[in-house]
Design a protein around this motif. Structure first.
Motif, PDB file in Angstrom:
ATOM      1  N   ILE A   1      -1.337  -0.092  -4.769  1.00  0.00           N
ATOM      2  CA  ILE A   1      -0.780  -0.929  -4.535  1.00  0.00           C
ATOM      3  C   ILE A   1      -0.167  -1.756  -5.441  1.00  0.00           C
ATOM      4  O   ILE A   1      -0.491  -2.094  -6.937  1.00  0.00           O
ATOM      5  N   GLU A   2       0.614  -1.562  -4.785  1.00  0.00           N
ATOM      6  CA  GLU A   2       2.327  -2.632  -5.536  1.00  0.00           C
ATOM      7  C   GLU A   2       1.937  -3.950  -5.936  1.00  0.00           C
ATOM      8  O   GLU A   2       1.652  -4.544  -4.729  1.00  0.00           O
TER       9      GLU A   2
ATOM     10  N   PHE B   1       0.854  -1.523  -0.079  1.00  0.00           N
ATOM     11  CA  PHE B   1      -0.276  -0.209   0.021  1.00  0.00           C
ATOM     12  C   PHE B   1       0.946   1.332   0.150  1.00  0.00           C
ATOM     13  O   PHE B   1       1.876   1.193   0.609  1.00  0.00           O
ATOM     14  N   TYR B   2       0.567   1.989  -1.329  1.00  0.00           N
ATOM     15  CA  TYR B   2       1.736   3.871  -0.947  1.00  0.00           C
ATOM     16  C   TYR B   2       0.051   4.429  -0.531  1.00  0.00           C
ATOM     17  O   TYR B   2      -0.539   5.073  -1.853  1.00  0.00           O
ATOM     18  N   ARG B   3      -0.039   5.527   0.234  1.00  0.00           N
ATOM     19  CA  ARG B   3      -0.287   6.932   0.141  1.00  0.00           C
ATOM     20  C   ARG B   3      -0.197   7.594  -1.190  1.00  0.00           C
ATOM     21  O   ARG B   3      -1.071   8.725  -1.454  1.00  0.00           O
TER      22      ARG B   3
ATOM     23  N   VAL C   1      -7.827   6.379   7.793  1.00  0.00           N
ATOM     24  CA  VAL C   1      -6.829   5.215   6.640  1.00  0.00           C
ATOM     25  C   VAL C   1      -6.575   4.223   7.826  1.00  0.00           C
ATOM     26  O   VAL C   1      -5.788   4.805   8.729  1.00  0.00           O
ATOM     27  N   TYR C   2      -7.152   3.085   7.422  1.00  0.00           N
ATOM     28  CA  TYR C   2      -6.610   2.122   8.228  1.00  0.00           C
ATOM     29  C   TYR C   2      -5.390   1.905   7.830  1.00  0.00           C
ATOM     30  O   TYR C   2      -4.740   0.971   8.629  1.00  0.00           O
ATOM     31  N   VAL C   3      -4.339   1.614   6.549  1.00  0.00           N
ATOM     32  CA  VAL C   3      -3.051   1.167   6.905  1.00  0.00           C
ATOM     33  C   VAL C   3      -2.461   2.243   6.207  1.00  0.00           C
ATOM     34  O   VAL C   3      -2.519   3.577   6.000  1.00  0.00           O
ATOM     35  N   GLU C   4      -0.762   1.794   7.209  1.00  0.00           N
ATOM     36  CA  GLU C   4       0.261   2.809   6.599  1.00  0.00           C
ATOM     37  C   GLU C   4       0.776   2.900   5.491  1.00  0.00           C
ATOM     38  O   GLU C   4       0.813   1.170   5.162  1.00  0.00           O
ATOM     39  N   ASN C   5       1.712   3.536   5.114  1.00  0.00           N
ATOM     40  CA  ASN C   5       2.398   3.965   4.350  1.00  0.00           C
ATOM     41  C   ASN C   5       3.328   3.081   4.300  1.00  0.00           C
ATOM     42  O   ASN C   5       4.239   2.813   4.563  1.00  0.00           O
ATOM     43  N   GLY C   6       3.668   1.846   2.768  1.00  0.00           N
ATOM     44  CA  GLY C   6       4.259   0.612   2.766  1.00  0.00           C
ATOM     45  C   GLY C   6       4.081  -0.344   3.315  1.00  0.00           C
ATOM     46  O   GLY C   6       5.363  -1.606   2.944  1.00  0.00           O
TER      47      GLY C   6
END
Length: 154
Positions: free
Chosen positions: A114-115, A87-89, A134-139
């Protein structure tokens, strides 16, 4: 790819408790996805062949009412990950995030990337509204169906 190789792949998927696995090698493609309730689903396609794959079983789009009330998310639309990946913001390190908490987003607007397998997949909003969580942290790695954003739909 022969039957023994496919069996070894299935054993590795089971051993490592992967939710989803996809491999493409020399024109042969195999995708394995398991649902938490149902046994693994395996779809394979030979080169230049079109193999129809049944749509995944419908999953509830929102958590149960009791769980939603506990989290205070009863009125929010939840954007979930359609794939497994990272995940990337933002589009690149140091760039402004596609969507911040408090931002007003439109249907079709990019929320994140999303990679997966070196491919960058833009995840668009399915709703008009305000980003409230936002539930997910960057990376961070994400799984299929994992919550990414909560949006107060308008």
């Amino acid at each position: 790819m022969d039957f023994d190789e496919i069996q070894r792949i299935l054993a590795m998927v089971k051993e490592h408790e992967l939710a989803e696995f996809e491999l493409e090698h020399q024109g042969f493609k195999i995708r394995i996805r398991k649902d938490s309730v149902q046994p693994p689903v395996v779809a394979m396609a030979a080169p230049l062949a079109q193999v129809p794959v049944a749509a995944p079983p419908a999953q509830p789009s929102a958590p149960s009412a009791a769980a939603a009330e506990e989290d205070g998310e009863l009125e929010f639309a939840i954007v979930k990950s359609p794939i497994v990946g990272t995940f990337y913001r933002a589009s690149e390190p140091g760039a402004r995030a596609f969507a911040e908490i408090g931002d007003i987003v439109k249907k079709g607007q990019v929320l994140c990337i999303i990679e997966a397998m070196k491919l960058m997949n833009e995840i668009d909003s399915e709703y008009d509204g305000e980003v409230v969580k936002v539930y997910v942290e960057n990376g961070q790695a994400v799984q299929y169906g994992e919550r990414l954003f909560a949006i107060r739909a308008k």
